[in-house]
Design a protein around this motif. Structure first.
Motif: not given
Length: 436
Positions: A181-197
């Motif tokens: 759930a911690i992994v899922r939460n980190l991905v679900d709450n990623a924003n523009e600053a996290d740089g996911l391209t």
């Protein structure tokens, strides 16, 4: 006779008193060994010590979600995912064996997985200092990816894979729902600053690469460097620093030697008596031990100056490499300015190469935007050049370090953004011009 006995008794008493006084004075005159030890350690400390979690670090995260793929090098996102894993409750790790390249790719990049990618293969024997891992016959095993499968299972457990791109081997563990759930939460709450391209699959003849078709803009950096006193290295590396002689740009105690490359501020320590005639025949277990010994060696003299990550072990030479990183991006150079290489010998270190400077202050006003062509453009250029595509393992962002123009004083280094690629386990800077 009485008088003689009295005098003899007095003399004995005086002698006893003198003995006690002399013993006390001798005891008081003993040097404070604790103080000496502390002082010697302080004198031979180059800079900092580090934990395994600070050196054996991931450089990239990949999220495979909704039929699409996303990557990021952003330090905050990658480090947060890696740090959270240190508190996870992993089940016993078991081997799933060697896969075909196609099976391997389908498994680790399947929808619903989150990958942590490391610069090169890390032995489980070393990594168990970071994550609480147990399993049979792991002493000779290594991996370069941790893959969290967030897909729901009937058993209530979630699979985690530790995989090796070079050998296509897979080791399997599991996590409870609270950890995934911690992994899922980190991905679900990623924003523009996290740089996911968003990246697209590009097939080679062995493994799938994930590349972007968009140009990328990063800022170059300039640093004023802090040149380190060579005497701190002679104290740290020679058993008796007082016996060391300075001969031009070299220092020797008669058996070991330090040679300086003053143009690039790089030193090489060598102890010829420790040369290993055939390091390539070492077992996987021995290689893991040598990586650990190399890490310990730098810690023993607090030799970590800037951010350095483990980036690989050279099978042919028995050398362990730690490379400089800035903002979680690897820094490459042509002359050893951005790496520390330790070659273990028969019983001690045979060679040790490293810069004798560290990055000190940035010069923000001289930072410039550099627009790079896409990673897909890099791939196509390498393909045209006819390299062995089976050996191309990854393309990602990095920096190239060179001396800045400062009238020959060599006090400023420039870090220019570049694409770097991993080829047969070695990291190389791509020769690509800036995009218009």
């Amino acid at each position: 006779m009485r008088k003689f006995s009295y005098v003899r008794g007095m003399l004995l008493t005086i002698l006893v008193i003198l003995s006690v006084v002399l013993s006390y004075l001798i005891w008081k005159a003993q040097p404070n060994y604790e103080s000496i030890d502390v002082k010697e350690v302080k004198n031979t400390a180059i800079d900092k010590q580090k934990t395994a979690s600070q050196v054996f670090k991931p450089i990239l995260a990949q999220v495979n979600q909704g039929g699409l793929h996303y990557q990021t090098n952003t330090m905050e996102f990658v480090n947060q995912l890696a740090t959270q894993g240190r508190s996870f409750t992993f089940s016993e790790i078991v081997s799933s064996g060697k896969k075909s390249s196609q099976e391997y790719d389908r498994l680790i990049h399947q929808n619903g997985t989150v990958e942590l990618v490391y610069p090169n293969n890390i032995p489980f024997a070393v990594f168990s200092q970071i994550y609480d891992l147990t399993g049979k016959e792991l002493e000779a095993a290594s991996f370069n990816r941790i893959v969290f499968d967030t897909n729901t299972t009937e058993a209530g457990l979630y699979t985690v894979y530790f995989t090796n791109d070079r050998l296509d081997t897979v080791y399997q563990s599991s996590l409870p729902q609270k950890d995934i759930a911690i992994v899922r939460n980190l991905v679900d709450n990623a924003n523009e600053a996290d740089g996911l391209t968003k990246v697209d699959e590009v097939s080679t003849s062995k493994h799938t690469l994930f590349l972007s078709k968009k140009a990328t803009t990063l800022k170059s950096k300039k640093y004023i460097i802090d040149t380190m006193d060579i005497s701190s290295f002679t104290k740290a590396l020679f058993p008796d620093a007082s016996s060391v002689k300075n001969e031009d740009n070299s220092y020797t105690d008669g058996s070991s030697k330090i040679v300086l490359d003053t143009d690039n501020k790089v030193l090489e320590y060598i102890n010829p008596a420790q040369e290993n005639a055939n390091p390539a025949v070492q077992s996987e277990m021995k290689r893991a031990s040598m990586i650990q010994d190399s890490f310990n060696f730098i810690n023993e003299h607090s030799g970590w100056t800037d951010e350095y990550y483990f980036t690989g072990y050279n099978l042919a030479t028995g050398s362990t490499k730690f490379s400089m990183f800035v903002d979680n991006l690897q820094v490459l150079s042509d002359n050893g300015m951005s790496e520390m290489i330790v070659t273990e010998g028969q019983e001690a270190v045979y060679k040790y190469s490293r810069p004798f400077f560290k990055l000190d202050y940035t010069i923000p006003r001289e930072s410039e935007n550099v627009t790079l062509p896409s990673s897909n453009d890099v791939f196509e250029k390498l393909q045209r050049e006819g390299i062995d595509m089976d050996g191309l393992q990854m393309i990602t962002l990095g920096y190239k370090m060179n001396w800045s123009e400062d009238k020959g004083l060599k006090r400023i280094v420039e870090l220019k953004p570049t694409w770097i690629y991993k080829y047969h386990g070695k990291w190389i800077a791509a020769d690509m011009k800036e995009s218009d």
